[in-house]
Write a protein that holds these residues in place. Structure first.
Motif, PDB file in Angstrom:
ATOM      1  N   SER A 116       0.809  -1.234   0.000  1.00 44.97           N
ATOM      2  CA  SER A 116       0.000   0.000   0.000  1.00 44.97           C
ATOM      3  C   SER A 116       0.841   1.282   0.000  1.00 44.97           C
ATOM      4  O   SER A 116       0.529   2.200  -0.763  1.00 44.97           O
ATOM      5  CB  SER A 116      -0.978  -0.002   1.174  1.00 44.97           C
ATOM      6  N   SER A 132     -11.985  -8.883   0.755  1.00 46.03           N
ATOM      7  CA  SER A 132     -12.839  -7.858   1.360  1.00 46.03           C
ATOM      8  C   SER A 132     -12.986  -6.699   0.383  1.00 46.03           C
ATOM      9  O   SER A 132     -11.999  -6.234  -0.218  1.00 46.03           O
ATOM     10  CB  SER A 132     -12.218  -7.390   2.690  1.00 46.03           C
ATOM     11  N   GLY A 133     -14.232  -6.264   0.217  1.00 51.42           N
ATOM     12  CA  GLY A 133     -14.500  -5.158  -0.697  1.00 51.42           C
ATOM     13  C   GLY A 133     -13.753  -3.902  -0.275  1.00 51.42           C
ATOM     14  O   GLY A 133     -13.294  -3.132  -1.111  1.00 51.42           O
ATOM     15  N   GLU A 134     -13.593  -3.746   1.040  1.00 56.15           N
ATOM     16  CA  GLU A 134     -12.910  -2.545   1.535  1.00 56.15           C
ATOM     17  C   GLU A 134     -11.425  -2.566   1.124  1.00 56.15           C
ATOM     18  O   GLU A 134     -10.881  -1.574   0.641  1.00 56.15           O
ATOM     19  CB  GLU A 134     -13.040  -2.517   3.060  1.00 56.15           C
ATOM     20  N   THR A 135     -10.798  -3.735   1.300  1.00 49.36           N
ATOM     21  CA  THR A 135      -9.386  -3.854   0.911  1.00 49.36           C
ATOM     22  C   THR A 135      -9.236  -3.726  -0.600  1.00 49.36           C
ATOM     23  O   THR A 135      -8.319  -3.065  -1.092  1.00 49.36           O
ATOM     24  CB  THR A 135      -8.823  -5.217   1.383  1.00 49.36           C
ATOM     25  N   GLY A 137     -11.142  -2.026  -2.587  1.00 48.70           N
ATOM     26  CA  GLY A 137     -11.298  -0.602  -2.898  1.00 48.70           C
ATOM     27  C   GLY A 137     -10.015   0.170  -2.621  1.00 48.70           C
ATOM     28  O   GLY A 137      -9.634   1.060  -3.384  1.00 48.70           O
ATOM     29  N   ALA A 138      -9.339  -0.182  -1.523  1.00 51.55           N
ATOM     30  CA  ALA A 138      -8.084   0.499  -1.190  1.00 51.55           C
ATOM     31  C   ALA A 138      -7.028   0.210  -2.259  1.00 51.55           C
ATOM     32  O   ALA A 138      -6.214   1.079  -2.601  1.00 51.55           O
ATOM     33  CB  ALA A 138      -7.599   0.050   0.182  1.00 51.55           C
ATOM     34  N   THR A 141      -7.697   2.367  -5.224  1.00 55.07           N
ATOM     35  CA  THR A 141      -7.230   3.734  -4.945  1.00 55.07           C
ATOM     36  C   THR A 141      -5.743   3.874  -5.272  1.00 55.07           C
ATOM     37  O   THR A 141      -5.279   4.947  -5.638  1.00 55.07           O
ATOM     38  CB  THR A 141      -7.493   4.080  -3.456  1.00 55.07           C
ATOM     39  N   MET A 175     -16.538  -8.179  -6.046  1.00 58.82           N
ATOM     40  CA  MET A 175     -15.644  -7.046  -5.742  1.00 58.82           C
ATOM     41  C   MET A 175     -15.431  -6.183  -6.979  1.00 58.82           C
ATOM     42  O   MET A 175     -15.467  -4.954  -6.906  1.00 58.82           O
ATOM     43  CB  MET A 175     -14.294  -7.553  -5.197  1.00 58.82           C
ATOM     44  N   SER A 178     -18.736  -4.341  -7.942  1.00 60.89           N
ATOM     45  CA  SER A 178     -19.215  -3.301  -7.027  1.00 60.89           C
ATOM     46  C   SER A 178     -18.295  -2.089  -6.982  1.00 60.89           C
ATOM     47  O   SER A 178     -18.537  -1.179  -6.199  1.00 60.89           O
ATOM     48  CB  SER A 178     -19.322  -3.822  -5.597  1.00 60.89           C
ATOM     49  N   GLU A 179     -17.242  -2.082  -7.734  1.00 60.93           N
ATOM     50  CA  GLU A 179     -16.277  -0.982  -7.651  1.00 60.93           C
ATOM     51  C   GLU A 179     -16.574   0.018  -8.774  1.00 60.93           C
ATOM     52  O   GLU A 179     -16.250  -0.236  -9.942  1.00 60.93           O
ATOM     53  CB  GLU A 179     -14.850  -1.569  -7.758  1.00 60.93           C
TER      54      GLU A 179
END
Ligand code: SAM
Length: 202
Positions: A116, A132-135, A137-138, A141, A175, A178-179
């Motif tokens: 990251s 994980s969708g959150e990871t 998404g990161a 980014t 994933m 949904s992004e």
């Protein structure tokens, strides 16, 4: 007919993988979704890596360095590759394999944590089991606009048994779908039995 050969570095990566017991082909003990990237994935990654002029590639989950070998062989001279592997024996084997290439760094430890801070990236191969969708998404980014993210080890939907729960819910496809920053597609590999997902950050 063979259309294209396998780069010598990739052959050496296969040898290193076998030496440390990292499964490479379906016949190897422990083979499954936690093993080496398939030749079709490697060739696809190499094709993307070849377009990363002046940029950086990140890989999560080095394994024995097979994907990294495909990408580093193809990437332009002014491109860098950073890859992270949690298993120290695998990381050491990959580091050894890629040591002669100063553009490549092999890190040992958790890939999300280590990769990251190293962005932005032109290409990310997310191959360490991110679910994980959150990871996810990161990771998106971390891509430059126009950058690509790849996940492999899918079975094309038409080949799944009718009763497979993956028809209802598949976390990897979910994933990508949904992004909102990605335009993405699924690509069936030349073996016609496996597929990968690739998305471009808009
Ligand atoms: C599918 S294999 C990687 C294959 C490799 N990318 C290739 O091209 O051959 C997944 C790898 O991710 C590693 N891994 C699992 N969790 C990880 C984590 N949190 N951070 C880094 N690596 C991880 C596993 O040890 C395994 O070697």
């Amino acid at each position: 007919m063979t259309y294209a050969g396998t780069p010598e570095l990739v052959e050496r990566a296969y040898t290193a993988a076998r030496r440390i017991g990292f499964p490479v082909t379906a016949g190897d003990p422990g083979h499954g979704r936690g093993s080496a990237c398939l030749p079709g994935t490697g060739r696809f990654l190499a094709m993307l890596a070849a377009g990363c002029q002046g940029g950086r590639i990140g890989e999560l989950g080095t394994g024995a360095g097979i994907g990294a070998a495909w990408m580093s062989t193809a990437m332009p001279a002014d491109c860098g590759l950073v890859t992270a592997e949690i298993d120290p024996i695998r990381a050491a084997a990959a580091r050894d394999l890629l040591a002669a290439d100063s553009r490549v760094e092999v890190l040992t430890g958790d890939a999300v944590e280590l990769i990251s801070p190293r962005g932005p990236f032109e290409l990310i191969f997310a191959d360490s089991g991110v679910r994980s969708g959150e990871t996810f998404g990161a990771l998106v980014t971390l891509l430059r606009p126009g950058g690509r993210i790849v996940m492999d080890d899918l079975t094309p939907l038409r080949l799944l048994p009718a009763a497979s729960p993956l028809h209802e819910r598949d976390i990897k496809r979910e994933m990508f779908a949904s992004e909102p920053r990605l335009t993405w597609t699924e690509v069936v590999l030349p073996d016609l039995e496996n597929s990968l997902l690739v998305g471009t950050r808009r």
